[in-house]
Design an enzyme around this catalytic site. Structure first.
Site, PDB file in Angstrom:
ATOM      1  N   ARG A   1      47.370  33.735  36.893  1.00 13.35           N
ATOM      2  CA  ARG A   1      46.824  33.959  37.824  1.00 13.35           C
ATOM      3  C   ARG A   1      47.536  34.887  38.893  1.00 13.35           C
ATOM      4  O   ARG A   1      48.092  34.642  40.448  1.00 13.35           O
ATOM      5  CB  ARG A   1      46.461  32.856  38.940  1.00 13.35           C
ATOM      6  CG  ARG A   1      46.334  32.000  37.653  1.00 13.35           C
ATOM      7  CD  ARG A   1      43.922  32.951  37.508  1.00 13.35           C
ATOM      8  NE  ARG A   1      43.161  32.291  36.543  1.00 13.35           N
ATOM      9  CZ  ARG A   1      43.457  32.492  35.270  1.00 13.35           C
ATOM     10  NH1 ARG A   1      43.875  32.883  35.120  1.00 13.35           N
ATOM     11  NH2 ARG A   1      42.246  32.086  34.429  1.00 13.35           N
TER      12      ARG A   1
ATOM     13  N   SER B   1      38.218  27.198  41.689  1.00 12.26           N
ATOM     14  CA  SER B   1      39.668  26.863  41.502  1.00 12.26           C
ATOM     15  C   SER B   1      40.114  26.823  42.432  1.00 12.26           C
ATOM     16  O   SER B   1      40.899  27.540  42.959  1.00 12.26           O
ATOM     17  CB  SER B   1      40.268  26.799  39.981  1.00 12.26           C
ATOM     18  OG  SER B   1      38.534  26.989  38.907  1.00 12.26           O
TER      19      SER B   1
ATOM     20  N   GLU C   1      45.593  28.090  44.000  1.00 11.82           N
ATOM     21  CA  GLU C   1      45.203  28.804  43.118  1.00 11.82           C
ATOM     22  C   GLU C   1      44.241  29.851  45.137  1.00 11.82           C
ATOM     23  O   GLU C   1      44.344  30.853  45.187  1.00 11.82           O
ATOM     24  CB  GLU C   1      43.929  29.096  41.841  1.00 11.82           C
ATOM     25  CG  GLU C   1      43.834  30.699  41.725  1.00 11.82           C
ATOM     26  CD  GLU C   1      42.620  30.043  40.413  1.00 11.82           C
ATOM     27  OE1 GLU C   1      41.696  30.760  40.049  1.00 11.82           O
ATOM     28  OE2 GLU C   1      43.571  29.293  39.893  1.00 11.82           O
TER      29      GLU C   1
END
EC number: 1.3.1.98
Length: 298
Positions: A170, A221, A291
């Site tokens: 990520r 998320s 995130e």
């Protein structure tokens, strides 16, 4: 107000950003533009740099939390930078940074091109996909990126290849870079059965829609998974599903999502994020990392 160079799209002042984020929260931009060409993007960067204004780039606003106080400087929204080109000979597809990821995935599937089915449910743009190395259902951007075309804050273009992008879970080197994505090229597998690939793509989309709270405003998320553990499992086991601050709530469907029940403030969401981090740290000794990108706070 208009730019000094080639662009015809006006720069506006005091523009609300809430409607440009999937959370539907956030204050106003001091200055705002949504360029429609790479040249307009470059010119807007030059305009801001010449005035020493801070620059913020947003795409679909799907992984973003903007402060209620808004943002100083120039906010550039890239969602009007569109375009997809398929090269049948090389099996490569090039997409502009503002192109919706889901649209690219569906077009690839309809051509019988495999390798992008996992991306169909990602509610962001190509630029964001590459910058954060977004992924889902076992796939991620790093698996298929061939090159990324960027522009710096003075409008100069640069082509970057995967070995210089430092992809990891990520994240990518672009997150800490002054280079802004204008387009990206991906390598897929050609010659597949369009019906079979489209069916697989639709199936993956259905899974996301049945397991995630797409019926309410959310920012995707919220936390990165603290591998080998999963953020959603830790939050659920801590009894935080349904926990609410103001009109921001930990989703009862998926614990790693925060939803806006209606009229939530960015500060409600921010406070809920901080509460979750504190609870998980105290109970499990795990430090959750966000995130979602939070801007205007620090």
């Amino acid at each position: 107000m208009s730019l000094d160079l080639h662009t015809q799209t006006p720069i506006r002042s005091n523009v609300s950003l809430a409607g440009l984020t999937s959370m539907r929260v956030g204050g106003a931009a001091e200055y705002f533009i949504s360029p429609r060409t790479s040249l307009e993007l470059a010119d807007s960067l030059v305009w801001a740099s010449s005035r020493n204004l801070p620059i913020t780039i947003i795409g679909a606003g799907s992984n973003l939390l903007i402060s209620d106080q808004g943002l100083a400087g120039l906010v550039i929204c890239t969602r009007h930078l569109r375009g997809i080109e398929f090269d049948e000979q090389s099996g490569q597809v090039t997409a502009a940074s503002g192109e919706p990821v889901a649209r690219l995935a569906m077009q690839a599937a309809s051509r019988g091109w495999a390798g992008f089915e996992w991306a169909v449910g990602i509610p962001g743009t190509v630029g964001g996909l590459v910058v954060m190395n977004a992924g889902a259902q076992g796939g991620c951007a790093a698996d298929c990126v061939v090159s990324v075309q960027t522009v710096n804050l003075t409008g100069e273009p640069k082509l970057i290849y995967p070995q210089d992008l430092d992809f990891s879970y990520r994240t990518s080197a672009l997150q800490a870079s002054s280079q802004l994505v204008t387009e990206a090229t991906f390598k897929l597998q050609t010659g597949g059965d369009p019906e079979a690939i489209a069916a697989d793509t639709e199936a993956k989309l259905k899974v996301r829609h049945t397991t995630q709270p797409y019926h309410l405003p959310n920012c995707g998320s919220v936390f990165r998974n603290p591998l080998p553990q999963f953020a959603a499992r830790l939050i659920q086991d801590a009894g935080l599903k349904g926990y609410q601050i103001g009109n921001a709530q930990v989703s009862e469907l998926h614990a790693n999502f925060i939803v806006n029940l209606g009229n939530a403030k960015a500060n409600d969401i921010f406070s809920l994020i901080e509460h979750i981090k504190t609870v998980i740290s105290d109970r499990y000794g795990v430090v959750l990392e966000t995130e979602v990108k939070m801007i205007g706070y620090f």
